[in-house]
Design an enzyme around this catalytic site. Structure first.
Site, PDB file in Angstrom:
ATOM      1  N   HIS A 408      -0.044   3.365  -3.924  1.00  0.00           N
ATOM      2  CA  HIS A 408       0.577   2.068  -4.193  1.00  0.00           C
ATOM      3  C   HIS A 408      -0.481   0.971  -4.348  1.00  0.00           C
ATOM      4  O   HIS A 408      -0.517   0.264  -5.361  1.00  0.00           O
ATOM      5  CB  HIS A 408       1.522   1.734  -3.039  1.00  0.00           C
ATOM      6  N   GLU A 409      -1.344   0.840  -3.356  1.00  0.00           N
ATOM      7  CA  GLU A 409      -2.333  -0.242  -3.392  1.00  0.00           C
ATOM      8  C   GLU A 409      -3.363  -0.039  -4.500  1.00  0.00           C
ATOM      9  O   GLU A 409      -3.853  -1.006  -5.091  1.00  0.00           O
ATOM     10  CB  GLU A 409      -3.018  -0.384  -2.030  1.00  0.00           C
TER      11      GLU A 409
END
Length: 624
Positions: A408-409
Site C-alpha cells: 500500500h505505502e
C-alpha cells in the site's frame, strides 16, 4: 505444514510478535530505517537551509505590482515562488520525518513547529500574488499564457485561479488567513501530541499472564488476538481510557471543525464541504452518492459480518471480534525480506522498471519499517522531497496485513516517484482524491498474486478474508467515518454544541447503524462511542471519504490491468500514464483518462460485486 506454493510463508519460525516488539530506535538495524541524510546531511544543514529560505522568501516583495506588466514578468515571479515552494516542501519533509521517528524528542517537534511558522511567513509574503494575477483579467491572462513558453507549466494553476476567482480574497484578507494558520492548526497538533506522546495508555493483563501497555501500535496488534477474552479486554480498556479524555479531545476536534468552517465562510463558500471539494473541483454529489451507495449496500456488509460470526464460531458477534483472525490455525507471517520479495513479484504486471524502483525503496533506505518506542503510529508515504525520492513510514508487525501495508505505502511512493520524475514541481503534486488509488491498486495486485499460489483451504480462506477485511476498513468503515464527520460538521453549522459527549453519542448511533446492532448482526458495545477520538484524519476535513472512492477506483483499474491480452496491456499503459500525471489535470479527469468515471455508481457497484464473489468462494470453501 499445509500444501501450498513456496511463496506463501505459513507458521514460519520467526513469529510476527518479534517484529512488533517495542524497542529503542538505536537498536533497530539501519537497513530497516530510512536515510534522511539524502534530504539534508545533518540537522545543522537543515537549519542553514531553513535560515537561507527565510531570507529568500522576502525576495517575493520585489514582484509586487509587476505581475501584469508583461508575460515575462509573470513567468519570472511564478518561477521564483515555485522554487521557494520546492525548498519549503523539502525542509518540511525532513522536519516531519525526523519528528515522526520519535515523537518524544522535543527538538524535532520544535523543528516541525518552526516549519509551520515559515509556511505562515511565506503565505503572508505571497498573499498579494493571486489577487494581483486575477486583476490582470481573464482575456489578458490567456494572451500571456499563449505568448510566454515559461508559463506553460503554470497554465493549469492560472486557469484554476480564474475558476475559483470569487473565493480569492483581497491581499489584506489573504494575509490575515495565512497568518491564522498556526492558531487554526493548534487543535490537530494538540490532539496528535496527546495521543502519540503523552497519553496514559492503559496496561492490560492477558490470558497468558503477560501485561501489555496499549499504545496505538500495540493496541492495533493486540485487538487481533485469537483469544476472545483478550481482545475484549484490550478494546474495552483502550476505548474507556480514551473516554477519560473525551472532553479534551472533544474540544480539540470542535476547534478543528470550527476552523474549517471559518476558512470556508471567509472564502464565500456555502459550507466547508463545498470548500473542501471545490479545491479539487469534485462535485458535492460524489460525496453524498458514496454515503448513499454504501448505505444501500449495507446488506452485503452485514452478510460479511454474519460470515465472520460463522467462521469465528461465536454465538453473538461483538465489535471486539472484528479484528480476530478468521482462520485460527493459519498464522500468516513474513520476515521483512520475504515481504519485499512478494510485493516486488506481485507488481510485475506493471513492468520491469516499476519492479526495479520498488526494490530501490528497500536497498536505498526509503522505508522506515519497524516499530520503535515513540515512533508515530500507523503508516504513510510522502513525496514532498521532490528532488530526492519518496519516503515511507511503516510499523511492520510481520503479518499478512503488514505485508499489504508495505504494498500500500509503496503504491503511494511509486505514484510520487513517477509524478516527480515526469512532471515539473508545480504539476507533480496530485490531489488527495486520487492519492489512495495507487496504494490500493498495489494491494489488489498482491492479493491476486498470492491467491493464485495458494491451494489449501485454510490459507486461501485467510487471504480472501484479509481482502474482505481491507474492504471493510477502507470502504465501509471510512464511509462510516465520512458520514460521522459530515453530520458533526452539520451540527456545528447549526450552532449545536460539539462536546466529547455529543460526538460520542453521534458516533455510537452511526456505528450501530452500519454494523447492524439493532438487527442483531454485530453488538456495538457502549464504550465504542469513544473510538472517534482516536481518528487523526478527522482533523483534515472531509479527507476520509477519499479512501473509499480510491478503493473502488483501484478495483476497476486493477481488474483492467490484470485482464488478459491487449485489453490488459492497454489498461497498463493508461494506468502508468495516470501515475505519471501528477496534478496536471483535475482528479476526476485523470481517472476518466485511466478508464474510471467516479461521478457515477459503476466503481462502487463493481467493488460490491467483487466482494460478493469473494464471499461466495469462502462459503464454498467452508461448505454450505
Amino acid at each position: 505444514m499445509h500444501s501450498r506454493a513456496a511463496l506463501v510463508t505459513v507458521l514460519v519460525v520467526l513469529s510476527a510478535t518479534v517484529w512488533a516488539q517495542q524497542r529503542d530506535r538505536a537498536s533497530v538495524p539501519d537497513k530497516y530505517k530510512w536515510d534522511l541524510t539524502q534530504i539534508y546531511a545533518t540537522d545543522s544543514a537543515w537549519r542553514t537551509a531553513k535560515e537561507q529560505l527565510e531570507k529568500d522568501i522576502l525576495s517575493v516583495r520585489a514582484f509586487k505590482g509587476t505581475l501584469g506588466t508583461s508575460p515575462a514578468s509573470l513567468a519570472t515571479a511564478l518561477e521564483c515562488v515555485t522554487a521557494l515552494e520546492k525548498t519549503l516542501a523539502r525542509l518540511s519533509a525532513y522536519a516531519n520525518l525526523q519528528a515522526d521517528e520519535d515523537t518524544r524528542i522535543a527538538e524535532h517537534q520544535g523543528m516541525r513547529q518552526e516549519m509551520t511558522l515559515v509556511y505562515t511567513t511565506f503565505g503572508a509574503e505571497t498573499a498579494y500574488i493571486e489577487p494581483e494575477i486575477l486583476r490582470i483579467g481573464s482575456d489578458t491572462l490567456q494572451r500571456f499564457l499563449s505568448s510566454e513558453p515559461r508559463l506553460a507549466s503554470h497554465r493549469f494553476y492560472v486557469n484554476e485561479l480564474v475558476r475559483r476567482e470569487r473565493h480569492t480574497l483581497s491581499e489584506a484578507e489573504e494575509k490575515i488567513l495565512a497568518s491564522a494558520a498556526p492558531v487554526t492548526g493548534a487543535p490537530s497538533t494538540t490532539s496528535g501530541l496527546l495521543l502519540n506522546a503523552e497519553f496514559p495508555f492503559p496496561t492490560v493483563t492477558l490470558s497468558d499472564g503477560k501485561s501489555v501497555r496499549l499504545d496505538q501500535q500495540t493496541f492495533a496488534d493486540a485487538r487481533g488476538s485469537a483469544n476472545r477474552a483478550d481482545r475484549e479486554a484490550v478494546m474495552s480498556a483502550y476505548f474507556k481510557a480514551l473516554g477519560g479524555f473525551s472532553q479534551t479531545l472533544g474540544s480539540t476536534l470542535s476547534g478543528s471543525i470550527r476552523a474549517s468552517q471559518f476558512y470556508a465562510k471567509a472564502r464565500n463558500y456555502e459550507s466547508d464541504l463545498a470548500a473542501r471539494l471545490d479545491y479539487s473541483n469534485i462535485p458535492i454529489p460524489v460525496y453524498s452518492r458514496l454515503i448513499d451507495g454504501v448505505n444501500r449496500h449495507l446488506p452485503s456488509f452485514h452478510r460479511y459480518l454474519k460470515l465472520r460470526k460463522r467462521m469465528l464460531g461465536v454465538d453473538t458477534l461483538h465489535y471486539y471480534d472484528l479484528y480476530a483472525p478468521l482462520v485460527g490455525s493459519v498464522d500468516l507471517s513474513y520476515t521483512p525480506e520475504e515481504a519485499q520479495t512478494h510485493v516486488a513479484a506481485a507488481v510485475a504486471p506493471l513492468g520491469a522498471d516499476y519492479v526495479r524502483t520498488i526494490n530501490r525503496a528497500f536497498t536505498e533506505r526509503w522505508v522506515d519499517l519497524l516499530p520503535n518506542v515513540g515512533k508515530r503510529a500507523g503508516a504513510y508515504a510522502t513525496g514532498a522531497a521532490y528532488d530526492v525520492h519518496p519516503y515511507s513510514l511503516i510499523n511492520y508487525n510481520g503479518k499478512y496485513y503488514d505485508m499489504s501495508t508495505i504494498a500500500h505505502e509503496l503504491g503511494h511512493a511509486m505514484h510520487s516517484f513517477y509524478s516527480n520524475s515526469t512532471q515539473p514541481f508545480e504539476l507533480a503534486g496530485y490531489h488527495t482524491f486520487v492519492a489512495e488509488v495507487a496504494s490500493q491498486f498495489n494491494e489488489d495486485l498482491l492479493l491476486d498474486y498470492i491467491i493464485k499460489r495458494v491451494n489449501d483451504k485454510p490459507t486461501r480462506i485467510a487471504i480472501l478474508g484479509n481482502y474482505l477485511e481491507t474492504l471493510k476498513v477502507t470502504v465501509f468503515r471510512q464511509t462510516q467515518f465520512a458520514d460521522f464527520e459530515w453530520r458533526a460538521h452539520q451540527m456545528a453549522e447549526q450552532g449545536k454544541p460539539l462536546t466529547g459527549d455529543s460526538l460520542a453519542r453521534l458516533y455510537l448511533e452511526i456505528t450501530r447503524k452500519y454494523y447492524g446492532h439493532d438487527q442483531g448482526v454485530c453488538v456495538v458495545d457502549d464504550y465504542i462511542a469513544h473510538e472517534w477520538s482516536a481518528i487523526p484524519h478527522f482533523y483534515s476535513s472531509y479527507y476520509v471519504f477519499q479512501y473509499a472512492t480510491s478503493f473502488t477506483a483501484a478495483t476497476a483499474l486493477s481488474e483492467g490491468v490484470l485482464a488478459p491480452g491487449a485489453a490488459g496491456a492497454d489498461a497498463t499503459k493508461r494506468y502508468l500514464r495516470f501515475l505519471s500525471s501528477g496534478g496536471s489535470k483535475y482528479p476526476i479527469d485523470l481517472l476518466k483518462d485511466a478508464g474510471v468515471d467516479m461521478t457515477g455508481d459503476a466503481p462502487l457497484e463493481l467493488t460490491i460485486g467483487k466482494m460478493n464473489r469473494v464471499m461466495d468462494e469462502i462459503e464454498k470453501l467452508l461448505g454450505n
